[in-house]
Enzyme design. Structure first.
Site, PDB file in Angstrom:
ATOM      1  N   THR A 190       0.992  -1.370   0.045  1.00 10.84           N
ATOM      2  CA  THR A 190       0.036   0.112  -0.194  1.00 10.84           C
ATOM      3  C   THR A 190       0.938   1.368  -0.044  1.00 10.84           C
ATOM      4  OG1 THR A 190      -1.640  -1.287   1.159  1.00 10.84           O
ATOM      5  CG2 THR A 190      -1.869   1.207   1.093  1.00 10.84           C
ATOM      6  N   CYS A 191       1.805   1.178   0.835  1.00 16.10           N
ATOM      7  CA  CYS A 191       2.923   2.338   0.901  1.00 16.10           C
ATOM      8  C   CYS A 191       3.435   2.605  -0.281  1.00 16.10           C
ATOM      9  CB  CYS A 191       4.001   2.318   1.970  1.00 16.10           C
ATOM     10  SG  CYS A 191       3.205   1.971   3.460  1.00 16.10           S
ATOM     11  N   ASN A 192       3.898   1.578  -1.128  1.00 17.58           N
ATOM     12  CA  ASN A 192       4.764   1.804  -2.245  1.00 17.58           C
ATOM     13  C   ASN A 192       4.000   2.124  -3.467  1.00 17.58           C
ATOM     14  OD1 ASN A 192       7.621   1.541  -3.316  1.00 17.58           O
ATOM     15  ND2 ASN A 192       6.584   0.065  -4.580  1.00 17.58           N
TER      16      ASN A 192
END
Length: 161
Positions: A48-50
């Site tokens: 999700t972050c990337n």
């Protein structure tokens, strides 16, 4: 206690990678006298972050800066080497300051830490975004579910600027 709108950031020392290696930066170095967008992620390179959270800040970098923002920074409970590799991998050099909070002391002081031991990640940062003016929080968004990036997006920050 979780940091709130109107609060000043606590004093802390973070790290960022430079051509000469890891460099310490204090919160005063990063935030004093500046308008800053800071967002926190549970971990560099995590899906999700990337794939969902960070890309919006890269894509909207110019639009955010056009609204008077001096610095855009991301913080994660990762070491400076991981954050430096993530910066290169995502093409964020010169756009976003990648801050390493290796022991989580900064996110703990913000009250934005989360225990993701059950997911095999240990202590991490909650997913959040905020706008700071001279180190004072003027807008704060905290994602209720760490694996989602709906309330902490660059689009939301643009609405708040």
């Amino acid at each position: 206690m979780t940091i709130s709108v109107g609060d000043k950031l606590p004093e802390a020392t973070l790290k960022t990678m430079t051509a000469d290696g890891a460099k310490e930066l204090t919160t005063a170095d990063i935030f004093a006298g500046k308008k800053v967008v800071l967002f926190g992620v549970p971990g560099a390179f995590t899906p999700t972050c990337n794939n969902n959270h960070l890309p919006g800040y890269l894509e909207n970098n110019d639009a955010i800066r056009a609204r008077g923002v001096d610095t855009i920074a991301v913080v994660a409970v990762n070491d400076a080497f991981v954050m430096g590799a993530w910066e290169k991998f995502t093409g964020g050099e010169g756009k976003i300051v990648y801050l390493a909070d290796g022991s989580g002391t900064f996110v703990k002081a913000l009250g934005l830490d989360i225990d993701l031991t059950g997911a095999g990640m240990g202590l991490r940062s909650k997913r959040f975004s905020m706008i700071l003016d001279d180190g004072k929080v003027t807008a704060l968004n905290i994602e209720p579910v760490p694996s989602k990036a709906d309330e902490t997006t660059a689009a939301k920050i643009l609405e708040q600027l």
